[in-house]
Design an enzyme around this catalytic site. Structure first.
Site, PDB file in Angstrom:
ATOM      1  CB  VAL A   3      -0.958  -0.016   1.215  1.00  0.00           C
ATOM      2  CG1 VAL A   3      -1.721   1.292   1.303  1.00  0.00           C
ATOM      3  CG2 VAL A   3      -1.923  -1.183   1.100  1.00  0.00           C
ATOM      4  CB  ILE A   9       0.577   1.480  -4.907  1.00  0.00           C
ATOM      5  CG1 ILE A   9       1.127   0.087  -5.232  1.00  0.00           C
ATOM      6  CG2 ILE A   9      -0.357   1.950  -6.013  1.00  0.00           C
ATOM      7  CD1 ILE A   9       0.094  -0.991  -5.289  1.00  0.00           C
ATOM      8  CG  ASP A  51      -9.156  19.111 -43.883  1.00  0.00           C
ATOM      9  OD1 ASP A  51      -8.563  18.436 -44.705  1.00  0.00           O
ATOM     10  OD2 ASP A  51     -10.319  18.892 -43.500  1.00  0.00           O
ATOM     11  CD  GLU A  83     -25.136  31.601 -57.624  1.00  0.00           C
ATOM     12  OE1 GLU A  83     -26.027  31.608 -56.756  1.00  0.00           O
ATOM     13  OE2 GLU A  83     -25.360  31.393 -58.831  1.00  0.00           O
ATOM     14  NE  ARG A 134     -14.808  28.219 -58.928  1.00  0.00           N
ATOM     15  CZ  ARG A 134     -15.810  27.622 -58.313  1.00  0.00           C
ATOM     16  NH1 ARG A 134     -15.853  27.608 -57.005  1.00  0.00           N
ATOM     17  NH2 ARG A 134     -16.759  27.034 -58.989  1.00  0.00           N
ATOM     18  NE  ARG A 146      -9.216  16.525 -57.829  1.00  0.00           N
ATOM     19  CZ  ARG A 146     -10.425  17.000 -57.569  1.00  0.00           C
ATOM     20  NH1 ARG A 146     -10.651  17.632 -56.452  1.00  0.00           N
ATOM     21  NH2 ARG A 146     -11.408  16.864 -58.415  1.00  0.00           N
ATOM     22  CG  ASN A 155       4.169   6.418  -3.205  1.00  0.00           C
ATOM     23  OD1 ASN A 155       3.859   7.331  -3.944  1.00  0.00           O
ATOM     24  ND2 ASN A 155       3.287   5.772  -2.489  1.00  0.00           N
ATOM     25  CB  THR A 175      -1.527  14.884   3.488  1.00  0.00           C
ATOM     26  OG1 THR A 175      -1.252  13.494   3.499  1.00  0.00           O
ATOM     27  CG2 THR A 175      -2.396  15.203   4.680  1.00  0.00           C
ATOM     28  CD  GLU A 196       6.173  13.351   0.981  1.00  0.00           C
ATOM     29  OE1 GLU A 196       6.090  13.885  -0.135  1.00  0.00           O
ATOM     30  OE2 GLU A 196       7.110  12.607   1.284  1.00  0.00           O
TER      31      GLU A 196
END
Length: 1041
Positions: free
Chosen positions: A304, A307, A351, A442, A559, A677, A767, A798, A907
């Protein structure tokens, strides 16, 4: 049927043995149904909830915790006396953690599976077919349609299967197939064979694809594929076959988990074996089995301790906070782990339409004729500003602003643009933007008319909604549109027949024409110069065509549309409008008025984003369905290619790419920066090749066709305006469809990873300390210093709060000047591992030392000897070694409380150490990250809560401490800062002497250089406190003599 697009209508009908007017017989339908099955995409057989839940427990660390919980539960069951209730707390808490982690995991998996289901929304409910059992067309469920069925489709219908068109019952047939091919404009279809067997879907102009929409017209066709054999079905199969890759971080944590589990197993076995000699100690009642179970409990506590239970929760919180920051930048992250993956992105495949460009066609150049002298002529060329559908912009000639009303040619050009047009602008109040209504080309002309304002309309005081079509409305009031001669492929133009609203002798009916320049100019006999009409000579025609060719190639690749008028067309009564083949006869003897050049312009901010990508070592590849010329031109405009760069080995069409050998394709993907394409299958192929080079790829897409590639890439990025399928297959959605948002998200991903490294290391060193503590107590034979329920509290609560706060560390300033990190680089390098081992060993030793201090040296403690403490299990009233010692003291809660308080305080100090990997606390004081200061205060408050508020001390088996004991806790805890400062100093000056080191490591550092950048307020606050603390008397030295 394979390659139906290459066959004639007669060949396709013969293949299925069907007559177009009567359809299939019921016998044929039955046979074909048995052969091909239903016309629907099979429901995705996703994993059951149970399978998903079990999957969450396949992680080694999770299994070890589960085992620890089961063992704790069994041991708690046989516990006797007062401890029965508290013994059940630990397995219950462990199970709670595991359940919470599993719920998060299952939820994320479920999200990923929805993409395939979303494809079903493109399946139509009903279809219209001709069959021999009825004379007329009949509506049937789309799922009952079979290959060979004769189907009728009309405007508004969703195509029910893949169909080869046999006849078109209207002037034109337009289909919106953007969901499948990504084409932004609707496509005109025909019935002629397309002889190329390798044609891409965009070029199969005689086919209708399942799930696409009929935009205009009516047609009949024969079904050639249903269900999974359709193009959309193939996409589904590809998505089903695509396995989700684990992200680099998940892979790192998996490796780390495996290593950790091996170490844990070894340590647990070692602790158990070391203590075999103690199994028969009197405290266990002389029972070997009881002794074995006692040390087994210690081994479980070790598992325990080792981990980091808080790690999944802290990682999830940090990623969730990251997603919130990204959402503010318009990047909506759908899969949490992908936030970190963004940080190591090395290639962005984007894209073109809508991402690198605005997807808002706009006219940027136009010309009319100025003078004609003999066979030569001069042109008036104009440029137009504004790159969106907003009706604001200016017209310039030779870089000077002009008034369009002063040029008769421009007035007529604007009239043609406004009347020969079925589109309009609309102001979307919710989004605050102008949008198109109708075709993109258009709408660009409508927008141009607004910018030209040829009748000098007063636009002041108009609301945005009124402003949208104000100038077009003025022109439309002058003439009435009688009818439209629709666009057709043979003449490549369309025209409108208009009559004046106020008839007079001078004003008469006119036809206005627009279309492809070569088609329109061939039918012109005159040109308009001012108000005059001058015959079109070959010299004038050559001049006009050379300008159009120049505009259509090179950097602009515009175009172009030619605009012309028929000044005295036939009377409408004389025209036969039933047959569209007659239209070309009415569009002759035209007068050429002018030409406009339009493009889908690049987004303004894209060029700077691409520059930033280059600095950050990220390659940008444009992938588009558009033609190669346009794609390369846009690439040059935005900086993917420099102006005169040779692109022969860097830009490919889908066809060119297919023709390369496998090795050449692989090489192309290594160097190319533009693919034009392309089809969806190409995108997936490109991703596979890039992944084979260990590149981390981000791929954008918006159509159904992009979904397999989005799913395959490490980061699939869908457009906010894209289809539901693309969004559900992706990891991230761009709310604003903007390429620059991707770059901002990559920057955020890098910052998140850096912070994540800090808190993962912080939690792991904690740990290590816990493991060392339990190992030492077992090896030295001391009473338990920490029990599993306390370890869980520290690991989860904690430690969890400061670890989460470390996710708020500010990002480095040069974060986008470094190349992408290697996804294979270890989370913890050799030196860092040594550092955390050293810190961990100190944490463990300090924790055990705090418990030992209470036994040996504390004023209120029993003051036993070291020998008595290390042999406490032999304590009995008749044992001479323990005369005068009450054996109950070895079960006192004080030493445990001291150990737990030291662990928590150390800690908190360790969290301060983690503010920066190598920077000293004196240069980077705690208030650099105010969240961390708050988290430390909150963690300490929670520790006081379990110490001083009933009944929590009973659950955690601890007791309140007095002032002397707290002073001792601080004395033991603070040296961890000094230890880490020393290790940081070594790293800065000897192991990683980088930009921070002011002097080379060999030279002694001068006082001024050494103190540069020091935070003096921090020094002045902490130094007196530390001196005072260590001057107080806590019997510390009594431990050693």
């Amino acid at each position: 049927m394979e390659n139906a697009h290459t066959k004639t209508v007669e060949e396709v009908l013969a293949y299925f043995g069907v007559n177009e007017s009567t359809g299939l017989s019921l016998e044929q339908v039955k046979k074909l149904k048995e052969k091909w099955g239903s016309n629907e995409l099979p429901a995705e057989e996703g994993k059951t909830l149970l399978e998903l839940v079990i999957e969450q427990f396949e992680d080694l660390l999770v299994r070890i915790l589960l085992l620890a919980a089961c063992i704790s539960f069994v041991l708690a069951w046989f516990e006797e006396g007062e401890e029965t209730i508290t013994a059940f707390v630990e397995p219950f808490v462990i199970l709670l953690i595991l359940v919470a982690n599993a719920i998060v995991g299952v939820w994320q998996e479920r999200n990923a599976e929805n993409a395939i289901e979303a494809l079903k929304e493109y399946e139509p409910e009903m279809g219209k077919v001709y069959r021999q059992d009825r004379k007329s067309v009949q509506r049937i469920k789309a799922r009952d349609i079979v290959p060979g069925d004769i189907v009728e489709v009309a405007v508004g219908d969703k195509v029910p299967a893949d169909i080869r068109i046999t006849s078109i019952k209207s002037t034109t047939l337009r289909v919106d197939q953007s969901i499948l091919t990504g084409e932004s404009v609707s496509v005109i279809k025909h019935t002629d064979p397309v002889p190329d067997p390798r044609a891409v879907n965009q070029d199969k102009k005689n086919m209708l694809f399942s799930g696409t929409n009929i935009a205009a017209g009516k047609a009949m066709g024969v079904v050639i594929a249903t269900g999974v054999n359709t193009e959309i079905g193939k996409i589904r199969d590809e998505m089903v076959a695509t396995e989700q890759e684990r992200t680099p971080l998940q892979q790192k944590l998996d490796e780390f988990g495996e290593q950790l589990s091996k170490v844990i197993s070894l340590i647990c076995i070692a602790v158990w074996i070391i203590n075999i000699g103690h199994f028969n100690d009197p405290v266990h009642g002389g029972s070997w089995i009881r002794g074995a179970i006692y040390y087994f409990k210690i081994a479980v506590a070790l598992a325990v301790a080792a981990i980091p239970e808080g790690l999944p929760a802290v990682i999830t919180t940090c990623l969730a906070l990251g997603t919130r920051r990204m959402a503010k930048k318009n990047a909506i992250v759908r899969s949490l782990p992908s936030v970190e993956t963004l940080g190591c992105t090395s290639v962005i495949c984007s894209d073109k339409t809508g991402t690198l460009t605005t997807n808002q066609m706009s006219v940027c150049r136009m010309f009319i004729l100025d003078k004609v002298e003999g066979d030569s002529c001069s042109l008036n060329e104009f440029t137009v500003t504004g790159s969106t559908y907003a009706p604001m912009g200016e017209v310039h000639k030779d870089d000077k602003l002009i008034k369009c009303s002063q040029y008769d040619g421009l007035v007529e050009l604007a009239t043609i643009c406004a009347l020969c047009n079925d589109s309009s602008l609309d102001y979307n109040e919710a989004k605050g933007v102008y949008e198109k209504v109708g075709e993109a080309t258009e709408t660009a002309l409508t927008c141009l008319v607004e910018k030209m304002n040829v009748f000098d309309t007063d636009l002041k005081g108009l609301s945005r909604i009124e402003r949208a079509n104000a100038c077009n409305s003025v022109i439309k009031q002058l003439m009435k549109k009688e009818f439209t001669l629709e666009f057709s492929r043979d003449r490549k133009s369309m025209s409108v027949y208009c009559t004046p609203n106020k008839p007079s002798r001078t004003s008469m009916s006119k036809m206005f024409v627009k279309g492809a320049p070569e088609g329109v100019i061939d039918r012109c006999t005159h040109v308009r110069v001012g108000n005059a009409k001058i015959p079109l000579s070959s010299g004038i025609k050559q001049k006009i065509m050379s300008v159009i060719r120049e505009w259509g190639t090179g950097r602009d690749t515009l175009r172009c549309l030619a605009l012309a008028t028929h000044d005295n067309p036939p009377r409408k009564e004389e025209m036969n409008l039933e047959d569209s083949s007659n239209f070309i006869n009415y569009e002759t003897n035209l007068t050429f008025v002018g030409c406009v050049g339009m493009l889908d312009p690049p987004r303004i901010e894209v060029a700077s984003s691409i520059k930033l990508c280059k600095q950050a070592g990220i390659r940008v590849i444009m992938i588009t369905g558009d033609n190669k010329g346009t794609a390369v031109a846009i690439c040059r405009r935005i900086g993917i290619f420099v102006e005169d760069e040779d692109v022969s080995t860097k830009a490919f069409t889908g066809r060119e790419f297919d023709e390369l050998s496998l090795a050449a394709q692989r090489d192309a993907c290594h160097h190319a920066r533009c693919f034009a394409r392309v089809e969806p299958s190409h995108k997936s192929k490109i991703v596979e090749f890039l992944q084979s080079f260990d590149e981390i790829t981000a791929m954008t897409g918006d159509g159904v066709n992009d979904a397999p590639a989005l799913k395959k890439a490490e980061i699939g990025i869908a457009m906010g305006s894209g289809t539901a399928v693309a969004k559900t297959a992706s990891e991230m959605v761009l709310a604003d469809d903007n390429f620059s948002t991707i770059v901002a998200a990559v920057e955020e991903g890098r910052a998140i990873y850096n912070n994540m490294k800090q808190f993962i290391r912080y939690l792991i060193s904690s740990n290590v300390g816990e493991v060392v503590c339990i190992f030492l107590t077992a090896a030295l034979g001391f009473p338990e210093a920490l029990i599993p329920v306390q370890l869980l509290w520290v690991n989860l609560v904690t430690d969890g709060l400061p670890a989460t706060a470390l996710g708020f560390n500010p990002p480095d300033l040069d974060i986008m000047n470094k190349p992408p990190r290697n996804p294979k680089e270890p989370l913890i390098s050799g030196w860092l591992f040594f550092r955390y081992l050293a810190i961990g060993c100190y944490v463990g030793a300090a924790t055990v030392g705090a418990a030992a201090w209470w036994f040996i040296a504390a004023d209120g403690g029993p003051r036993v000897t070291f020998y008595q403490l290390s042999h406490f299990l032999q304590c009995k009233e008749d044992n001479p070694d323990f005369s005068g010692v009450d054996c109950v003291v070895f079960e006192s809660p004080y030493p445990m409380t001291m150990a737990l308080s030291v662990l928590v305080t150390i800690e908190m100090c360790n969290a301060l150490n983690s503010l920066s990997e190598n920077q000293s606390l004196m240069r980077m004081p705690p208030w650099e990250n105010i969240w961390l200061v708050g988290a430390i205060c909150l963690s300490m408050s929670l520790h006081f809560l379990i110490l001083y508020v009933e009944p929590l001390p009973i659950i955690f088996q601890i007791t309140p401490l007095n002032v002397t004991q707290w002073l001792m806790v601080l004395k033991i805890s603070l040296p961890v800062i000094l230890l880490d400062e020393t290790l940081k100093y070594v790293a800065r000056n000897y192991l990683e002497p980088g930009k921070d080191s002011v002097q080379p490591a060999t030279k002694p550092c001068s006082l001024s250089a050494c103190t540069e950048g020091v935070s003096w307020p921090f020094v002045f606050i902490t130094l007196p406190l530390v001196i005072w603390l260590y001057s107080t008397d806590t019997n510390f030295s009594d431990m050693f003599w």
